[in-house]
Scaffold this motif. Structure first.
Motif, short mmCIF file in Angstrom:
data_model
loop_
_atom_site.label_atom_id
_atom_site.label_comp_id
_atom_site.label_asym_id
_atom_site.label_seq_id
_atom_site.Cartn_x
_atom_site.Cartn_y
_atom_site.Cartn_z
N ARG A 155 23.93 38.89 57.83
CA ARG A 155 23.47 37.60 57.32
C ARG A 155 22.22 37.74 56.46
NH1 ARG A 155 18.05 36.52 59.01
NH2 ARG A 155 17.76 37.29 61.14
N ALA A 156 21.54 38.91 56.53
CA ALA A 156 20.31 39.10 55.76
C ALA A 156 20.56 39.63 54.36
CB ALA A 156 19.37 40.04 56.50
N LEU A 157 21.77 40.12 54.08
CA LEU A 157 22.02 40.71 52.76
C LEU A 157 21.96 39.69 51.62
CD1 LEU A 157 24.68 43.56 53.00
CD2 LEU A 157 22.30 43.71 52.29
N PRO A 158 22.56 38.48 51.74
CA PRO A 158 22.47 37.54 50.62
C PRO A 158 21.03 37.18 50.22
CG PRO A 158 24.26 36.91 52.07
CD PRO A 158 23.51 38.00 52.77
N PRO A 159 20.16 36.80 51.19
CA PRO A 159 18.78 36.52 50.76
C PRO A 159 18.04 37.76 50.26
CG PRO A 159 18.98 36.36 53.16
CD PRO A 159 20.36 36.45 52.60
N LEU A 160 18.41 38.93 50.76
CA LEU A 160 17.79 40.16 50.27
C LEU A 160 18.17 40.40 48.82
CD1 LEU A 160 16.13 42.69 50.62
CD2 LEU A 160 18.10 43.79 51.72
N ARG A 161 19.43 40.15 48.48
CA ARG A 161 19.86 40.30 47.09
C ARG A 161 19.04 39.36 46.18
NH1 ARG A 161 25.13 40.28 49.68
NH2 ARG A 161 26.08 42.36 49.51
N GLU A 162 18.82 38.13 46.65
CA GLU A 162 18.05 37.17 45.87
C GLU A 162 16.61 37.66 45.69
OE1 GLU A 162 18.28 33.34 47.65
OE2 GLU A 162 20.49 33.23 47.54
N ARG A 163 16.06 38.21 46.75
CA ARG A 163 14.69 38.70 46.68
C ARG A 163 14.57 39.84 45.68
NH1 ARG A 163 10.42 39.38 51.25
NH2 ARG A 163 8.91 40.78 50.25
N LEU A 164 15.52 40.78 45.76
CA LEU A 164 15.48 41.92 44.85
C LEU A 164 15.60 41.46 43.40
CD1 LEU A 164 17.77 44.37 46.86
CD2 LEU A 164 15.29 44.58 46.53
N ALA A 165 16.48 40.50 43.14
CA ALA A 165 16.64 39.99 41.78
C ALA A 165 15.35 39.32 41.30
CB ALA A 165 17.80 39.00 41.73
N LYS A 166 14.71 38.58 42.19
CA LYS A 166 13.45 37.91 41.84
C LYS A 166 12.37 38.92 41.50
CE LYS A 166 10.06 34.64 43.70
NZ LYS A 166 9.69 33.81 44.89
N GLU A 167 12.37 40.05 42.20
CA GLU A 167 11.37 41.09 41.97
C GLU A 167 11.75 42.03 40.83
OE1 GLU A 167 8.42 41.40 43.42
OE2 GLU A 167 8.73 39.64 44.69
N GLY A 168 12.93 41.81 40.23
CA GLY A 168 13.36 42.64 39.12
C GLY A 168 13.83 44.02 39.51
N ILE A 169 14.28 44.17 40.77
CA ILE A 169 14.77 45.46 41.27
C ILE A 169 16.29 45.46 41.16
CG2 ILE A 169 14.92 47.00 43.27
CD1 ILE A 169 12.25 45.84 44.21
N GLU A 170 16.81 46.33 40.34
CA GLU A 170 18.25 46.38 40.10
C GLU A 170 18.89 47.54 40.85
OE1 GLU A 170 18.77 46.66 35.92
OE2 GLU A 170 18.04 44.63 35.52
#
Length: 283
Positions: free
Chosen positions: A240-255
């Motif tokens: 359940r933590a992967l979707p918000p983690l993906r959002e966080r990474l995108a926000k931080e510009g980590i691809e």
């Protein structure tokens, strides 16, 4: 200190993968001296672990050069055993079959240190009960104190291998810049800072563990790893933590590469980190 977008406390380290020149020799070492079980093996790779769970991947690369003195990468892989008796057994195996580099009481844990035949650092440790961990201001206060290894070996039970409950408790990395690494692992991923040692080491964790990832600049390494040694490591994250983690990474510009169940990233030093959904944990 945790925040709503921090990694969940149930996050843990999964497998560690090493590129090695001599697969046969390294398999024997991790089986006989460390005590891991060989779970799978072919000409190009081997998986070792405990209780049927893979903890270490050895990837054969006979032509890989030795790791250069300026290359970032692995400081050590830390195998966590569940008891002091198991740590005593580990000490006895290392003394009988290899050589010990050091032993320390870190106040939160007791640890043995050694290096494998190709120079990869290893820690084997057991945690003290959490209510014994010294803390201040929401952080742990680890130290490096002498460990009485003769008294520890007296606790051994004579087990040939590590217990089934053994895991990779943490991974410690050598990085070129703590500031850049902190930006990736803390601001990017959401690990929390559990302790800082001057301006040369950081210890990071999900939740209130003492650390899942260690970072240091003690040896002044500045170049990406090109030789043998660490190939990648995993953090297992509740599904359940992967979707918000993906959002966080995108926000931080980590691809990274994302197949829905696993996200593959590179940290600022090119160290590969795999974030994998942990179906066994839903916290």
């Amino acid at each position: 200190m945790t925040t709503p977008d921090s990694l969940p406390a149930a996050t843990r380290v999964g497998r560690v993968a090493l590129r090695v020149n001599d697969l046969g020799r390294l398999v024997e070492f991790y089986r006989d001296a460390v005590g891991l079980a060989v779970l799978d093996r072919d000409e190009g790779r081997a998986t070792l672990g405990a209780g049927g769970t893979g903890l270490l991947e050895l990837l054969a690369d006979p032509d890989a050069p030795p790791r250069g003195p300026d290359e970032t990468g692995l400081f050590h892989t830390a195998f966590l055993v569940p008891s002091r008796a198991a740590l005593g057994d580990a000490l006895a195996r290392v003394r009988e079959r290899w050589r010990l580099d050091g032993a320390s009481d870190h106040r939160v844990s007791e640890a043995l240190y050694l290096s494998d035949p190709e120079g990869n650092g290893i820690e084997i440790y057991r945690d003290r009960p959490r209510d014994e961990w010294p803390t201040k201001g929401g952080r742990v206060e680890m130290d490096t104190l002498p460990l009485d290894i003769d008294a520890l070996e007296d606790q051994r039970r004579g087990e040939a291998g590590v217990p089934d409950e053994t895991t990779v408790g943490h991974v410690h990395l050598e990085v070129s810049s703590l500031a850049r690494a902190r930006g990736f692992y803390v601001e990017g991923l959401g690990l929390g800072v559990r302790q800082e040692w001057s301006d040369a080491a950081l210890f990071l964790a999900a939740g209130d563990y003492h650390h899942h990832v260690g970072l240091n600049t003690w040896n002044g390494r500045t170049a990406p790893a090109n030789g043998r040694g660490l190939d990648w490591f995993e953090l297992l994250v509740p599904e359940r933590a992967l979707p918000p983690l993906r959002e966080r990474l995108a926000k931080e510009g980590i691809e990274g590469e994302d197949d829905g169940q696993r996200v593959v990233l590179s940290d600022p030093d090119g160290i590969e980190l795999r974030l994998r959904a942990d179906a066994g944990s839903r916290r």
